[in-house]
Design an enzyme around this catalytic site. Structure first.
Site, PDB file in Angstrom:
ATOM      1  N   GLY A   1      13.273  32.352 -18.646  1.00 24.22           N
ATOM      2  CA  GLY A   1      12.827  31.083 -19.211  1.00 24.22           C
ATOM      3  C   GLY A   1      11.491  31.219 -19.926  1.00 24.22           C
ATOM      4  O   GLY A   1      11.253  30.599 -20.962  1.00 24.22           O
ATOM      5  N   ASN A   2      10.619  32.076 -19.374  1.00 24.66           N
ATOM      6  CA  ASN A   2       9.308  32.291 -20.002  1.00 24.66           C
ATOM      7  C   ASN A   2       9.428  33.092 -21.287  1.00 24.66           C
ATOM      8  O   ASN A   2       8.608  32.949 -22.183  1.00 24.66           O
ATOM      9  CB  ASN A   2       8.364  32.997 -19.028  1.00 24.66           C
ATOM     10  CG  ASN A   2       7.869  32.051 -17.947  1.00 24.66           C
ATOM     11  OD1 ASN A   2       7.213  31.067 -18.235  1.00 24.66           O
ATOM     12  ND2 ASN A   2       8.232  32.330 -16.710  1.00 24.66           N
TER      13      ASN A   2
ATOM     14  N   LYS B   1       7.420  26.376  -3.880  1.00 21.52           N
ATOM     15  CA  LYS B   1       7.477  26.694  -5.317  1.00 21.52           C
ATOM     16  C   LYS B   1       6.743  25.621  -6.128  1.00 21.52           C
ATOM     17  O   LYS B   1       7.137  24.455  -6.139  1.00 21.52           O
ATOM     18  CB  LYS B   1       8.952  26.767  -5.724  1.00 21.52           C
ATOM     19  CG  LYS B   1       9.196  26.771  -7.196  1.00 21.52           C
ATOM     20  CD  LYS B   1       9.482  28.151  -7.705  1.00 21.52           C
ATOM     21  CE  LYS B   1       9.692  28.142  -9.214  1.00 21.52           C
ATOM     22  NZ  LYS B   1       9.299  29.399  -9.840  1.00 21.52           N
TER      23      LYS B   1
ATOM     24  N   LYS C   1      16.227  31.890 -10.297  1.00 23.12           N
ATOM     25  CA  LYS C   1      17.312  32.289 -11.204  1.00 23.12           C
ATOM     26  C   LYS C   1      17.656  33.775 -11.088  1.00 23.12           C
ATOM     27  O   LYS C   1      18.801  34.163 -11.324  1.00 23.12           O
ATOM     28  CB  LYS C   1      16.977  31.915 -12.652  1.00 23.12           C
ATOM     29  CG  LYS C   1      15.974  32.798 -13.362  1.00 23.12           C
ATOM     30  CD  LYS C   1      16.619  33.737 -14.344  1.00 23.12           C
ATOM     31  CE  LYS C   1      15.702  34.787 -14.910  1.00 23.12           C
ATOM     32  NZ  LYS C   1      14.318  34.860 -14.658  1.00 23.12           N
TER      33      LYS C   1
ATOM     34  N   LYS D   1      12.548  39.248  -9.149  1.00 24.16           N
ATOM     35  CA  LYS D   1      13.404  40.092  -9.997  1.00 24.16           C
ATOM     36  C   LYS D   1      13.735  41.398  -9.287  1.00 24.16           C
ATOM     37  O   LYS D   1      14.888  41.840  -9.261  1.00 24.16           O
ATOM     38  CB  LYS D   1      12.698  40.412 -11.322  1.00 24.16           C
ATOM     39  CG  LYS D   1      12.512  39.195 -12.194  1.00 24.16           C
ATOM     40  CD  LYS D   1      11.911  39.579 -13.534  1.00 24.16           C
ATOM     41  CE  LYS D   1      11.156  38.419 -14.105  1.00 24.16           C
ATOM     42  NZ  LYS D   1      11.839  37.130 -14.034  1.00 24.16           N
TER      43      LYS D   1
HETATM   44  P1  ADP Z   1      10.808  34.887 -16.232  1.00 21.94           P
HETATM   45  O1  ADP Z   1      10.696  33.580 -16.914  1.00 21.94           O
HETATM   46  O2  ADP Z   1      11.453  35.916 -17.086  1.00 21.94           O
HETATM   47  O3  ADP Z   1      11.427  34.802 -14.856  1.00 21.94           O
HETATM   48  P2  ADP Z   1       8.280  35.460 -14.882  1.00 21.94           P
HETATM   49  O4  ADP Z   1       6.979  34.963 -15.424  1.00 21.94           O
HETATM   50  O5  ADP Z   1       8.829  34.788 -13.681  1.00 21.94           O
HETATM   51  O6  ADP Z   1       9.307  35.439 -16.092  1.00 21.94           O
HETATM   52  O7  ADP Z   1       8.147  37.024 -14.532  1.00 21.94           O
HETATM   53  C1  ADP Z   1       7.635  37.945 -15.488  1.00 21.94           C
HETATM   54  C2  ADP Z   1       6.159  38.207 -15.227  1.00 21.94           C
HETATM   55  O8  ADP Z   1       5.965  38.982 -14.040  1.00 21.94           O
HETATM   56  C3  ADP Z   1       5.446  39.026 -16.271  1.00 21.94           C
HETATM   57  O9  ADP Z   1       5.033  38.262 -17.372  1.00 21.94           O
HETATM   58  C4  ADP Z   1       4.260  39.622 -15.485  1.00 21.94           C
HETATM   59  O10 ADP Z   1       3.073  38.886 -15.765  1.00 21.94           O
HETATM   60  C5  ADP Z   1       4.613  39.403 -14.021  1.00 21.94           C
HETATM   61  N1  ADP Z   1       4.458  40.559 -13.133  1.00 21.94           N
HETATM   62  C6  ADP Z   1       3.964  40.473 -11.874  1.00 21.94           C
HETATM   63  N2  ADP Z   1       3.957  41.661 -11.277  1.00 21.94           N
HETATM   64  C7  ADP Z   1       4.461  42.566 -12.172  1.00 21.94           C
HETATM   65  C8  ADP Z   1       4.728  43.960 -12.123  1.00 21.94           C
HETATM   66  N3  ADP Z   1       4.452  44.693 -11.041  1.00 21.94           N
HETATM   67  N4  ADP Z   1       5.261  44.556 -13.215  1.00 21.94           N
HETATM   68  C9  ADP Z   1       5.547  43.829 -14.317  1.00 21.94           C
HETATM   69  N5  ADP Z   1       5.325  42.490 -14.424  1.00 21.94           N
HETATM   70  C10 ADP Z   1       4.791  41.858 -13.365  1.00 21.94           C
HETATM   71 MG    MG Z   2      10.603  33.810 -13.184  1.00 16.55          MG
END
Ligand code: ADP
Ligand code: MG
Length: 317
Positions: free
Chosen positions: A11-12, A129, A213, A275
């Protein structure tokens, strides 16, 4: 049909943090990523798509707040359904277009889809959350008194509403997804983690919660017995020492190594943490491989040529 991969778009990444969040901006991002998805389909890959909706639901919650005296606020399950429809129709239009350009006549179907969580999931009584707009502590107190929601301090920007994030147990529209796939459709399902539902006294009802998600994507991949799970986001992959001088992007990692890194706290809760958790769960449950990488390089990430790949065994053994 080739390998089945469940692909989750962040989503981001669709609505980037530095951007305006406008419809044209999100449409542009979806058209660009769907072009890469179309290339994968043209290569014979069998895909099921899903997507996040954090920024998009956040925007609806801001509208809820600003219009609360004019129109009734919509509950979170409605917000998720709403974003499944909007992101789904834009993605469908884009993917259908790019497929037609490649001479592929396959229907794309965005499904308003629900996911069941356990009615006694402990997360339901312990909201963690943060969602929606930021408030001052006083504003949060006033709101709590009127709407009964839970609010919590979230660092320097202030307070936010906290909602439960229960574990996804069952994709309730799995039969419909299978039916559509059997007829050649590319299905977009479980968007935003799926509309959260519980079963009470033999009836399903939507609840005020958000399902992660990434975990819902892993569940769907498992239920469909997919070969792969690909989680596309706004960074190039999974890093050790993320944001530090020693930051190191991981290329191919086995399950045990990834879980050890997660246990050391390398991946932030609420962003990379879920993730990695989702990817590990999918591989542990028998999936061949999970990849995590940038939406900008969707094609390469899904093929395992960019980003981070998680496999069951030691890749060097
Ligand atoms: P999405 O909308 O795709 O779920 P998120 O913001 O939830 O995106 O997750 C992606 C973010 O995770 C990245 O922008 C980064 O800032 C963060 N992040 C935190 N820890 C890590 C890590 N160890 N390696 C890579 N990204 C990380
Ligand atoms: Mg996310």
């Amino acid at each position: 049909m080739g390998e089945l991969v469940v692909v989750a778009l962040g989503g981001n990444a669709i609505s980037p943090a530095g951007g305006t969040g406008s419809a044209p901006e999100q449409t542009r991002n979806l058209w660009a990523s769907m072009e890469q998805v179309a290339d994968l389909v043209a290569e014979g890959m069998d895909l099921v798509l899903t997507h996040g909706n954090g920024p998009q639901v956040g925007a609806i919650l801001i509208k809820n707040e600003m219009a609360r005296d004019v129109v009734p606020a919509v509950p979170l399950d409605w917000c998720v359904a709403n974003t499944q429809a909007t992101i789904g129709f834009v993605a469908t239009t884009a993917l259908s277009h790019h497929l037609r350009e490649r001479g592929i006549a396959r229907p794309v179907v965005p499904l308003v889809s629900r996911v069941r969580v356990d009615v006694d999931d402990p997360a339901l009584t312990a909201p963690t959350k943060p969602v929606g707009p930021w408030f001052s502590e006083d504003e949060a107190d006033t709101r709590r008194a009127t709407d009964g929601h839970v609010y919590g301090p979230q660092g320097e920007r202030g307070w936010r509403r906290l909602v439960p994030s229960p574990h996804p147990r069952e994709s309730l529209d799995l039969d419909a997804i299978r039916l559509l796939r059997d007829h050649g459709a590319i299905v977009i399902a479980n968007g935003g983690g799926g509309i959260p539902m519980v079963e009470r006294d033999g009836r399903l009802e939507g609840i005020e919660a958000v399902i992660d998600k990434d975990l819902a994507a892993a569940l769907l991949a498992h239920e469909l017995e997919a070969d792969g799970l690909s989680i596309l986001t706004d960074v190039e992959g999974v890093a050790i020492g993320f944001g530090t001088a020693d930051q190191d992007w991981l290329r191919e990692v086995d399950l045990a190594t990834m879980r050890a890194a997660a246990d050391r706290g390398e991946f932030r809760a609420g962003s990379m943490g879920p993730k990695v958790d989702a990817a590990c769960r999918f591989v542990a449950a028998g999936g061949t491989r999970a990849t995590i990488g940038s939406l900008d390089r969707a094609g390469e990430v899904v093929r395992g040529r960019a980003g981070t790949t998680i496999v069951a065994g030691d890749p060097d053994a």
